[in-house]
Design a protein around this motif. Structure first.
Motif: not given
Ligand SMILES: Cc1cc2nc3c(=O)[nH]c(=O)nc-3n(C[C@H](O)[C@H](O)[C@H](O)COP(=O)(O)O)c2cc1C
Ligand code: SF4
Ligand code: SF4
Ligand code: SF4
Ligand code: SF4
Ligand code: SF4
Ligand code: SF4
Ligand code: SF4
Ligand code: SF4
Ligand code: FES
Ligand code: FES
Ligand code: FES
Lengths: 170, 605, 584
Positions: B129-135, B343-347
């Protein structure tokens, strides 16, 4: 002592050729840097890295033997001693430790009557502790060779050892 | 071959318009699930589907970690959006018969929530629920072996835009203003690092991905490599373009040799598709990546040690400055970043610096992945915005402490970090708040400990680790961590004195101040932070108040004699059906009776 | 461009100092009058060796802006940097490092060869350490004396890595490496082999920089005392050229002060039956070597010819370039020549039973200890040289015997093997052997007198130098190298067939024997070597006879005993052979 280091006669020539062929692919700047992959390969082929093999590699890569030995003894992945047919590793990473991995290790050592990183008398096992293998979700984790066992209880250690002992017996 | 930005967009458009099959079964092939036979489950499913001729309408694929590793092995059926957990081989047939063929959900294979209700999918499951996925955006969604999957989900878009439409300076500016900080431990601003590396003049530069992931108990880097390898490759190409490097290196720890397989495949695929190698997308920018394996040394995660290791040497750190951005691999400027950072760079490039900058706290932007483990109900990976509290992670996401035990502390930052206790549970987690609390972000390993945990033993465990992993180069760490360990051992052996606590404290301070690299500089953290929060427990040892023997709880004992029979030193007396008694002075604390007692009547010291 | 670009302004303890860019905090502090203790630091950049390990952490200072401790030996100051050397944090950091080192150290100072010459001891004193708060497990490794040249006691090692820097970077041998890691780390040979079983050249450069007694020249003074007290034996001694410009340093003389006469005097007081001059052997070596060279040249044999008087260099070629071992001259080293003659020529002339003669050499050198044990230098159980002590050991013996060195009178060497020329004197410095050989070879080949004997191109401290000389219409090309890393370069050229030289001199030690591993410690101050070097050339310049073949005692030796240069007897006594050795 020195004689042992110079003597290469005990080695299987085919295996040595295989290693030498692997070393061939490196040249120039890459040659000096190739020590770790070469040691990997040598350990893969021979199972461990005895002193004379280390010296052989040193000569091939034009490195002083002391430097090769310095690298081998720095990294825990490399072994200067022969290892058992099976390597049983108990993860002693934090996640596993908190779940009692130290007890598993003691148990495994007890069952096989061996010491850490030393081969058992029958040559079947080497019991090691390793740092996290990245399967913390299954803590505590034990691996035998490439097989991973998760959520291992003290009881299961018996079964795991018995299982692999059988497998290698036939 | 993809030869231009247009090629890439066309290819993606084709992929996105392809009509998907009726059902897609995605099996988690992350490390944890794999070790509990998810590979066999995958094989069985594939074979069964083929045998029954269902392959025209059903596709069975693997993917990276679903994050909820404690519930593995697991799989997902799409587009029905149903997740099955804790599978065994027996369950395969039922899923096929019931769900795939008949379309019925197999309820007893769904995740059972705390409230005993069954959760059908992620949105039903509190863990997500509280997760927010970028990496971790692609984990559990794409097949790591498929370049097409990655492309379909916007893969290589950021790289394409960067090298065809932006100057290196533009790229660096975006990364800088996004506020991204290094996820490998130090939290150094990534854009700034890139700027420094760009600024150093040299005929050759290197971009290095630090995939050593040394913190025992952290596995996010591994999961990203396994589950979304192209995202790292893409980010490294961007990094290379930005700093002016044509060569990339990925340093992977020895234990991850198998985990790296998808990465090797990804490299080959990217190269074949023309996304890696000479003159990428028809520009004059060339970039290629080589993988180097470590050989088992925690210190090789430290960037200078890592570089020496890649050069075939002992992994000993060197003093900084000079930083790798000035003098790095082969003496050339090198930019070292962590897997999660990459892993954060492309987004960031696709969605823009502002988008990223809005997530998180004042000085810590974006999300952070934590590896939640230890005495916690839900074990797995958690990606949450910076500023999420410990309470949210441990209770809302982690489901609290199992077996009705009480929470005691959480160790964050691994062997370099420290503990956070009850009173800081509502602290908003970011780089600065952790630092203030005497801990550190580290790589994000989060080990939860319950009331049974002996905190001095934990400190000793970490010191054992660091003194064992010390490279031995500098005095304070080589000898100092050994001495710290010896003091702790003395205490836990009941041979210590209150004076030892003073020594422990001053020596810790000095090892921290005087060591050459981050390993020694942070090795005393677990001691200092546990001393701060649990001084009484140390004092129990120092004043030898601590009981070492096991004792029998007379209220609970049913007199079954089991304990007496297992005791190796025969120090348990008692007649059948009477309360048993342990002679404390003889007990060697082996714990055998504790394990043997059927009614939990034996109390641990 | 502008000088100002290169200058940095910084503050050390609030004192402003302006230093050149690239200066370390340590040197900047020195400029501000503040001495920060060091241990691992060693800056011999003149020799191509800077120990940058920054690992001992006894030189820590506080960077005020960042509030952290930095190693002053490695931290380069930047514009506006503020350094504090005496904050509590810095003092405690330095103390803790020192105490921790001592907590893992035997502390045997009273009975240690390094007593009062030890950098760790000095450090503990400077830091006023009177208590060690931490105790625990200590290293425990076997002591290795196998080489007969070097005593290696790992338990006294502080892991400063100076030795590996010398052995790797300067000498390119790589005999030593740290093995294992963490507390278990130990600086050792490959596989913990005995040093004597490795490719160690015994050059002793590791010994000359080791701050403690972890690596020292193997002491042999006890055996020498035993011989001296043995009236059955006829114990003679010889003194190498470089000793006379260095020994005085142990008795408060300035580096480079010459004390030849006092040394002879002291040796007589110690009880030696005769005191000879290795320089005699040097003159002899030159004549034999020049003869050999001329023959090789005339017979179109293998060239270049390499000098062979440095035993470390001989070891080096035997281990590292086995394919080239036919190129060094076959001449023994001067010490061996004098040794061999003391047991034949001298014994015969004096009517002494050669088996009663014991030869002791005083050498600036560690390798000579091992040389004396070479099979090829042992004829029928009679060794050319029985014991070799270093300059330092002689100094210690003189102290032990309570001889007041400074007030000794000056005595001459004894006859038969005691005369020498200026040519022999400069043997002690790099380029000296070749210059001496040139003086003789020229006259041997041309039959004409050489008017100017000073060959300035051959002198200096450049690692590799070259000179050329016109003889009989032919240009002889001469190469000179000191330090084995430089030697390696010349040998690689020879191996590739690219060498442009006819004659090459190689010395293993920086500056030649003046920088030998047995000399009084320079403690990092390389200017000492320069002073010793100058002293040797000054001695040469001041001598009447400056060509080896003008040495009358040498000429008499040929007349009475050896016949002529290169004769069969000369070959038997003064030449040797080499053997291929395994590289480890
Ligand atoms: C002892 C030690 C271990 C480290 N281990 C890792 C590691 O396993 N992975 C990692 O990415 N960084 C590790 N680091 C941090 C790296 O030195 C470096 O700061 C980081 O890779 C930089 O990347 P980032 O800026 O993207 O975080 C470690 C540092 C120290 C001192
Ligand atoms: S702090 Fe520890 S790991 Fe780092 S250089 Fe010093 S000894 Fe090595
Ligand atoms: S802990 Fe072990 S020794 Fe102590 S009472 Fe129980 S079984 Fe016996
Ligand atoms: S095992 Fe438990 S219940 Fe049985 S006798 Fe022992 S303490 Fe009592
Ligand atoms: S090496 Fe130095 S400190 Fe150690 S015992 Fe000898 S003199 Fe003392
Ligand atoms: S310095 Fe101290 S220990 Fe050494 S001899 Fe003198 S009194 Fe004894
Ligand atoms: S004596 Fe010379 S060759 Fe031998 S270890 Fe020391 S420096 Fe290296
Ligand atoms: S042997 Fe001597 S020079 Fe070498 S590391 Fe040890 S203390 Fe330093
Ligand atoms: S240069 Fe001189 S002191 Fe050095 S090893 Fe050679 S002979 Fe000995
Ligand atoms: S701690 Fe054991 S697998 Fe991670
Ligand atoms: S590995 Fe399957 S959920 Fe993490
Ligand atoms: S002298 Fe500076 S760290 Fe050793």
């Amino acid at each position: 002592m020195k004689k042992a280091v110079l003597d290469m006669s005990q080695f299987d020539q085919n295996k040595l050729n295989e290693l030498d062929a692997f070393i061939e692919q490196y040249e120039g700047e890459n040659k000096k840097e190739s020590l770790i992959p070469v040691l990997y390969q040598a350990q893969k082929i021979f199972g461990y890295l005895p002193h004379n093999l280390q010296r052989h590699i040193a000569l091939k890569l034009a490195l002083p033997s002391a430097h090769v030995n310095g690298v081998v003894t720095f990294y825990s992945y490399f072994s200067e001693k022969p290892v058992g047919k099976n390597t049983l590793s108990v993860c002693m990473g934090t996640a596993c430790f908190v779940k009692g991995a130290d007890k598993l290790l003691d148990k495994a050592l007890g069952i096989t009557q061996s010491k850490r990183n030393e081969i058992t008398e029958d040559g079947q096992f080497t019991i090691k502790d390793v740092r996290c293998i990245g399967a913390c979700g299954l803590a505590p984790v034990v691996t035998v060779n490439d097989k991973v066992y998760g959520k291992v209880s003290e009881k299961e250690i018996d079964d795991i050892i018995a299982k692999h002992q059988e497998e290698t017996h036939d | 071959m993809i030869r231009s930005y247009d090629d890439l967009q066309n290819r993606r458009a084709t992929l996105q318009t392809q009509k998907p099959k009726r059902l897609e079964v995605i099996v988690c092939a992350g490390t944890s699930c794999l070790s509990s036979d998810s590979d066999i489950i995958l094989d069985m499913l594939q074979k069964d589907v083929l045998d029954r001729g269902l392959d025209i309408e059903v596709e069975v694929v693997k993917s990276g970690c679903f994050l909820f590793c404690g519930q593995g092995p697991m799989l997902k059926v799409m587009p029905d959006d149903v997740i099955y957990v804790q599978l065994t081989l027996k369950d395969v047939n039922r899923i096929i018969e019931e769900h795939i063929i008949k379309g019925n959900i197999v309820t007893d294979l769904l995740y059972e929530r705390d409230d005993k209700k069954r959760a059908k999918n992620e949105s039903d499951t509190p863990y997500y629920k509280k997760q927010r996925r970028i990496a971790l955006r692609n984990l559990g969604i794409i097949n790591p072996d498929s370049l097409d999957d990655y492309l379909e989900y916007n893969g290589y878009e950021a790289m394409a835009r960067a090298i065809t439409k932006m100057t290196p300076e533009d790229v660096i500016e975006v990364v800088k203003t996004s506020g991204l900080r290094g996820r490998g431990g130090g939290g150094f601003p990534t854009g700034l690092k890139w700027k420094f590396t760009r600024a150093t003049k040299s005929d050759e530069k290197y971009v290095i991905c630090n995939a050593d992931e040394g913190d025992p108990g952290a596995f996010m880097d591994r999961s990203i490599m396994e589950g979304d390898p192209h995202s790292i490759i893409e980010a490294m190409i961007i990094n290379g373009y930005a700093v002016g490097a044509n060569n990339g290196l990925i340093y992977i720890r020895a234990e991850y040799e198998i985990a790296a397989k998808p990465l090797f495949k990804a490299l080959i695929d990217a190269r074949e598709a023309g996304l890696l190698g000479k003159e990428i997308l028809g520009t004059d920018f060339s970039f290629d990546i080589e993988v180097k394996l470590g050989a088992g040394a925690f210190v090789c995660g430290e960037e200078t040690a890592l570089i020496h290791s890649m050069e075939g040497k002992r992994g000993e750190p060197t003093t900084k400055p000079p930083f790798p951005s000035e003098v790095g691999f082969r003496g050339k400027p090198s930019n070292v970043n962590n897997v999660e950072t990459y892993a954060n760079i492309p987004p960031i490039l696709v969605h823009g610096a502002d988008w990223f900058n809005k997530i998180g706290t004042k000085n810590s932007k974006g999300t952070k992945v934590f590896a939640l483990a230890g005495n916690i109900e839900n074990i797995g990976l958690v990606e949450v915005p910076m500023g999420t509290t410990f309470r949210e992670i441990i209770y809302d996401i982690g489901g609290g402490i199992p077996n009705g035990k009480k929470f005691k502390a959480v160790q964050i930052g691994g062997p370099s970090g420290g503990v956070v206790t009850e009173k800081d549970l509502d602290m908003e987690i970011d780089y600065d708040s952790l630092q203030q609390a005497g801990s550190m972000m580290g790589s994000g390993g989060m080990i939860v400990m319950d009331e049974d945990t002996d905190i001095v033993e934990i400190a000793k465990f970490y010191l054992d680790f660091t003194q064992d992993e010390s490279c031995g180069k500098c005095t304070p760490c080589r000898i100092g961590t050994k001495r710290l360990y010896e003091i702790l051992e003395k205490l836990t052996n009941m041979e210590g004195t209150p004076h030892d606590l003073e020594l422990l404290e001053t020596l810790s301070e000095n090892v921290k101040n005087a060591s050459l690299c981050g390993l020694g500089q942070s090795a005393p953290n677990p001691v200092l932070s546990t001393l701060k929060h649990f001084r009484d427990e140390y004092e129990d040892y120092a004043y030898r108040r601590k009981r070492t023997a096991y004792v029998v709880d007379g209220q609970k004992c049913i007199g079954c004699t089991k304990c007496a029979r297992v005791c190796p030193v025969d120090c348990i007396a008692g007649k059948p059906r009477e309360v048993h008694v342990i002679t404390e002075s003889d007990c060697i604390a082996c714990g055998a009776c504790y394990d043997a007692c059927p009614v939990d009547a034996i109390i641990k010291p | 461009m502008k000088l100002i670009d290169k200058m940095i302004n910084c503050k050390i303890n609030d004192i402003s100092v302006t230093v050149e860019a690239g200066t370390t905090a340590l040197d900047a502090a020195k400029k501000a009058g503040i001495n920060i203790p060091t241990l691992c630091h060693l800056n011999l950049h003149e020799l191509g060796a800077v120990n940058k390990s920054a690992n001992c952490r006894v030189c820590l200072v506080e960077n005020e802006d960042r509030g952290n401790l930095v190693p002053s030996c490695a931290e380069v100051v930047t514009e506006g940097m503020r350094i504090q050397t005496d904050t509590k944090k810095a003092v405690m950091g330095r103390r803790t490092s020192t105490e921790l080192l001592l907590s893992n150290h035997p502390k045997d100072c009273l009975i240690c060869v390094k007593n009062r010459d030890c950098e760790l001891q000095t450090l503990a004193d400077d830091m006023n350490i009177t208590e060690i708060h931490y105790t625990g497990e200590m290293m425990s490794h076997p002591i290795d004396e196998s080489s007969g040249a070097i005593l290696k006691d790992p338990n006294k090692c502080v892991m400063c890595r100076r030795c590996t820097t010398m052995c790797d970077d300067v000498q390119t041998i790589g005999v030593l490496s740290p093995l294992k890691r963490g507390f278990d780390v130990v600086v050792a040979t490959a596989f913990h082999l005995d040093l004597g079983d490795t490719s160690c050249t015994y050059c002793g450069q590791c010994v000359s920089v080791c701050p403690t007694a972890a690596l020292v020249a193997l002491p042999q003074t006890t055996s020498v005392w035993r011989r001296l007290n043995d009236k059955e034996r006829h114990t003679v001694v010889q003194v190498a050229p470089a000793v006379r410009v260095a020994l005085g340093e142990m008795f408060g003389y300035k580096p480079g002060e010459i004390s030849t006469g006092k040394i002879v005097s002291a040796l007589k007081r110690l009880g030696f039956d005769a005191v000879f001059d290795t320089n005699f052997g040097a003159d002899l070596t030159i004549i034999e070597e020049a003869k050999e060279f001329v023959e090789r040249l005339e017979n179109n044999e293998t060239l270049p010819m390499l000098t062979s008087c440095c035993p470390a260099w001989v070891q080096f070629i035997e281990h590292q370039f086995p394919d080239l071992i036919d190129i060094p001259s076959s001449c023994k080293s001067p010490q061996s020549m004098v040794g061999a003659l003391s047991k034949t020529y001298y014994a015969e002339k004096k009517g002494i039973d050669p088996d009663k003669v014991r030869m002791v050499s005083v050498m600036p050198c560690v390798a000579k200890k091992a040389e004396s044990a070479r099979e090829q230098l042992n004829k029928d159980g009679r060794k050319d040289v029985d014991f070799v002590i270093t300059t330092r050991e002689l100094g210690r013996m003189i102290k032990e015997a309570a001889i007041e060195f400074r007030s000794l009178d000056e005595k001459p060497f004894d006859d038969l093997l005691g005369e020498s020329t200026g040519a022999a004197t400069i043997f002690g410095a790099t380029g000296g052997v070749i210059e001496a050989a040139t003086r003789t070879a020229y006259e041997m080949m041309t039959g004409k007198e050489l008017k100017t004997v000073d060959f300035k191109q051959m002198r200096g401290m450049e690692g590799i130098r070259e000179a050329s000389l016109e003889i009989n219409g032919r240009t002889l090309k001469i190469g000179i190298a000191h330090e084995l890393g430089n030697a390696r370069k010349l040998l690689e050229d020879i191996r590739q067939g690219n060498s442009r030289f006819d004659l090459i001199e190689i010395m293993a030690c920086p500056g030649g024997c003046i920088g030998g591993g047995g000399q009084p410690y320079h403690h990092g101050d390389i200017s000492i070597l320069e002073k010793r070097r100058k002293a040797l050339y000054a001695m040469d310049a001041g001598m009447k006879r400056r060509k080896s073949h003008e040495n009358e005692q040498v000429m008499k030796l040929y007349e009475d005993f050896l016949d002529k240069p290169g004769s069969k007897k000369a070959h038997d006594l003064l030449h040797t052979s080499y053997s291929v050795k395994a590289r480890i």
